[in-house]
Design an enzyme around this catalytic site. Sequence first.
Site, PDB file in Angstrom:
ATOM      1  N   TYR A  48      -9.643  14.768  -3.642  1.00  0.00           N
ATOM      2  CA  TYR A  48      -8.939  14.352  -4.878  1.00  0.00           C
ATOM      3  C   TYR A  48      -8.315  15.448  -5.513  1.00  0.00           C
ATOM      4  CZ  TYR A  48      -7.928  11.386  -9.016  1.00  0.00           C
ATOM      5  OH  TYR A  48      -7.248  10.768 -10.035  1.00  0.00           O
TER       6      TYR A  48
ATOM      7  N   LYS B 183      -3.983  15.886  -5.351  1.00  0.00           N
ATOM      8  CA  LYS B 183      -3.398  16.020  -6.896  1.00  0.00           C
ATOM      9  C   LYS B 183      -2.661  17.455  -7.134  1.00  0.00           C
ATOM     10  CE  LYS B 183      -4.344  11.780  -8.434  1.00  0.00           C
ATOM     11  NZ  LYS B 183      -3.379  10.725  -8.352  1.00  0.00           N
TER      12      LYS B 183
ATOM     13  N   ASN C  17       1.571   6.292  -9.900  1.00  0.00           N
ATOM     14  CA  ASN C  17       0.364   6.298 -10.581  1.00  0.00           C
ATOM     15  C   ASN C  17      -0.794   5.786  -9.511  1.00  0.00           C
ATOM     16  OD1 ASN C  17      -1.477   5.662 -12.922  1.00  0.00           O
ATOM     17  ND2 ASN C  17      -1.265   3.359 -12.085  1.00  0.00           N
TER      18      ASN C  17
ATOM     19  N   ASN D 155       0.777  -1.155  -0.135  1.00  0.00           N
ATOM     20  CA  ASN D 155       0.218  -0.100   0.069  1.00  0.00           C
ATOM     21  C   ASN D 155       0.970   1.118   0.186  1.00  0.00           C
ATOM     22  OD1 ASN D 155      -1.568   2.209   0.498  1.00  0.00           O
ATOM     23  ND2 ASN D 155      -2.373   1.430   2.487  1.00  0.00           N
ATOM     24  N   VAL D 156       0.763   1.952  -0.976  1.00  0.00           N
ATOM     25  CA  VAL D 156       1.765   3.346  -1.298  1.00  0.00           C
ATOM     26  C   VAL D 156       1.763   4.176  -0.137  1.00  0.00           C
ATOM     27  CG1 VAL D 156       2.069   2.818  -3.714  1.00  0.00           C
ATOM     28  CG2 VAL D 156       0.402   4.407  -2.646  1.00  0.00           C
TER      29      VAL D 156
END
Length: 243
Positions: free
Chosen positions: A154, A158, A89, A60-61
């Site tokens: 989100y 980002k 990604n 899990n990043v």
Amino acid sequence: MKCALITGGSRGIGKAICLKLAQENKYHLLINYQSNQQAAEETLKEVIALGGQGEILAFNVGDQQQVAAVLGDWTEKNPDAIVEVIINNAGITRDGLFMWMTHSDWKQVIDTSLDGFFNVTNFFIQKLLRNRYGRIINMVSVSGLKGTAGQTNYSAAKGAVIAATKALAQEVARRNITVNAVAPGFIKTEMTAGLDEKELMKLVPVNRFGEAEEVAELVAFLASDKASYITGEVININGGIYS
């Protein structure tokens, strides 16, 4: 052995990137996934069928200890391997209006995109600097540039990765390491499968959703020697939706 690590590499845009890099066959691919082992194995099978080579790595990043443990173990077992390309990604959405958003929905999205960028890139950055070569590519989104209603979490995640991309690019440029971000618009993947494509197409000047393979072409270019004078950039690939 020269390697490229693709986080969230088992499906969607990540899978398309793996297949594109496999065709170029310059790197041994490290295909990261979190839970869907079957999809990761299928992607690896397709990579090998294209003449590429690689392996799958489960972590899990967003979990710093897990990232350090898995990548540390892999590094010990492969002392001669050099990771030259990192493609951050992995990402998730937990959409909803901010007024109803739970802390969990906020944190999960931030942890995956922003902490994921830190955890994976920070693990390798000193090695890249010593090696005096690297390509770091961060998958962001049109949401991180213009903001999208229902995606405050989100968009925040980002947007933060975009700022980090620009800052890190300046720190490492002298060592021949480039750091760029790719910002897709509406791309046909599982993540957009629930959207009303017919309706949303009207917002896109080219009048269609993009294909994951089109994004992969851009990523592969940025990962190559041809892109050595491009760094700190955010490259939109969205059919003109944000132009």
